[in-house]
Design a protein around this motif. Structure first.
Motif, PDB file in Angstrom:
ATOM      1  N   ALA A   1       0.840  -1.200   0.000  1.00 17.02           N
ATOM      2  CA  ALA A   1       0.000   0.000   0.000  1.00 17.02           C
ATOM      3  C   ALA A   1       0.875   1.250   0.000  1.00 17.02           C
ATOM      4  O   ALA A   1       0.560   2.240  -0.679  1.00 17.02           O
ATOM      5  N   LEU A   2       1.959   1.216   0.744  1.00 21.21           N
ATOM      6  CA  LEU A   2       2.903   2.332   0.755  1.00 21.21           C
ATOM      7  C   LEU A   2       3.539   2.508  -0.621  1.00 21.21           C
ATOM      8  O   LEU A   2       3.669   3.635  -1.128  1.00 21.21           O
ATOM      9  N   ILE A   3       3.907   1.400  -1.245  1.00 16.96           N
ATOM     10  CA  ILE A   3       4.514   1.452  -2.579  1.00 16.96           C
ATOM     11  C   ILE A   3       3.509   1.983  -3.599  1.00 16.96           C
ATOM     12  O   ILE A   3       3.860   2.804  -4.465  1.00 16.96           O
ATOM     13  N   ALA A   4       2.253   1.541  -3.514  1.00 18.65           N
ATOM     14  CA  ALA A   4       1.223   2.019  -4.436  1.00 18.65           C
ATOM     15  C   ALA A   4       1.031   3.526  -4.298  1.00 18.65           C
ATOM     16  O   ALA A   4       0.838   4.242  -5.288  1.00 18.65           O
ATOM     17  N   SER A   5       1.094   4.024  -3.073  1.00 11.33           N
ATOM     18  CA  SER A   5       0.986   5.465  -2.841  1.00 11.33           C
ATOM     19  C   SER A   5       2.151   6.200  -3.486  1.00 11.33           C
ATOM     20  O   SER A   5       1.977   7.270  -4.089  1.00 11.33           O
ATOM     21  N   ALA A   6       3.336   5.623  -3.365  1.00 12.93           N
ATOM     22  CA  ALA A   6       4.529   6.231  -3.957  1.00 12.93           C
ATOM     23  C   ALA A   6       4.439   6.240  -5.478  1.00 12.93           C
ATOM     24  O   ALA A   6       4.955   7.155  -6.133  1.00 12.93           O
ATOM     25  N   VAL A   7       3.789   5.232  -6.048  1.00 15.61           N
ATOM     26  CA  VAL A   7       3.621   5.173  -7.504  1.00 15.61           C
ATOM     27  C   VAL A   7       2.822   6.378  -8.000  1.00 15.61           C
ATOM     28  O   VAL A   7       3.138   6.965  -9.041  1.00 15.61           O
ATOM     29  N   VAL A   8       1.778   6.759  -7.260  1.00 13.03           N
ATOM     30  CA  VAL A   8       0.989   7.943  -7.633  1.00 13.03           C
ATOM     31  C   VAL A   8       1.871   9.185  -7.607  1.00 13.03           C
ATOM     32  O   VAL A   8       1.827  10.018  -8.529  1.00 13.03           O
TER      33      VAL A   8
END
Length: 206
Positions: free
Chosen positions: A16-23
């Motif tokens: 979830a943290l990585i997905a946020s960073a992708v944005v």
């Protein structure tokens, strides 16, 4: 089963943290090609009549959205850190803070995806109105990149960004239901254990 679930929830929170960073990273790259190709075509931000290439003003028009998207990515990163602040990644049992941190991130992630999709599609349509023939004729020797109507990579890739985020929303929600199910099973076992012990004690007395 509990150990497996706890191991996986650590992975889910990290993703979830990585997905946020992708944005956030997407927001940094969104206007890269527009800058390289169009910046010289509209040197006067406050004077549209001076634009050399029709439609090139999209570079200026997209800036407020791009900044908001960057802030949204940072916001998602902060909310994902809330999962760690409430120890959602490691708790054997969930409490109100864990439910709130998971729910807030999921709701915010869905909202960002919907808003991002609407905005990106609108700017993609605006991008298609650029006079690419004039752009190529006037700046083929000076621009670092000459775009065509088919160069919509940074607009189209937002589907992949949304997919990453929305998959994590589904995963976190599924993990939440899994955790609740395991907690109920454990509670049922704890309730049943004293009854069994009482039954054994009665049998021994007899």
């Amino acid at each position: 089963m509990y150990k497996r679930q706890v191991r996986l929830q650590k992975v889910f929170c990290l993703l979830a943290l990585i997905a946020s960073a992708v944005v956030f990273l997407y927001s940094l790259g969104l206007t890269t090609d527009l800058y390289d190709a169009l910046f010289n075509a509209m040197p006067f931000p406050n004077s549209p009549e001076m634009d050399i290439v029709d439609g090139a003003r999209i570079f200026y028009d997209i800036q407020p959205f791009n900044n908001q998207l960057m802030l949204s990515g940072l916001g998602l990163i902060i909310l994902s850190l809330g999962l760690y602040l409430t120890q959602t990644q490691s708790r054997r049992r969930y409490y109100i803070g864990n439910y709130l941190s998971t729910g807030i991130w999921c709701v915010a992630a869905v909202a960002v995806c919907i808003w991002m999709h609407i905005q990106v599609e609108a700017f993609k349509a605006q991008f298609m109105q650029v006079d690419f023939e004039t752009l190529a004729a006037e700046f083929s020797g000076t621009s670092t990149l000459i775009l065509t109507a088919n160069d919509t990579f940074w607009f189209d890739i937002h589907y992949a960004v949304m997919a990453v985020v929305l998959v994590m929303v589904v995963v976190l929600v599924a993990n939440l239901f899994w955790k609740v199910s395991l907690m109920k099973q454990e509670a049922a076992l704890l309730v049943g254990a004293p009854a069994k012990e009482q039954g054994r004690a009665s049998a021994q007395k007899i």
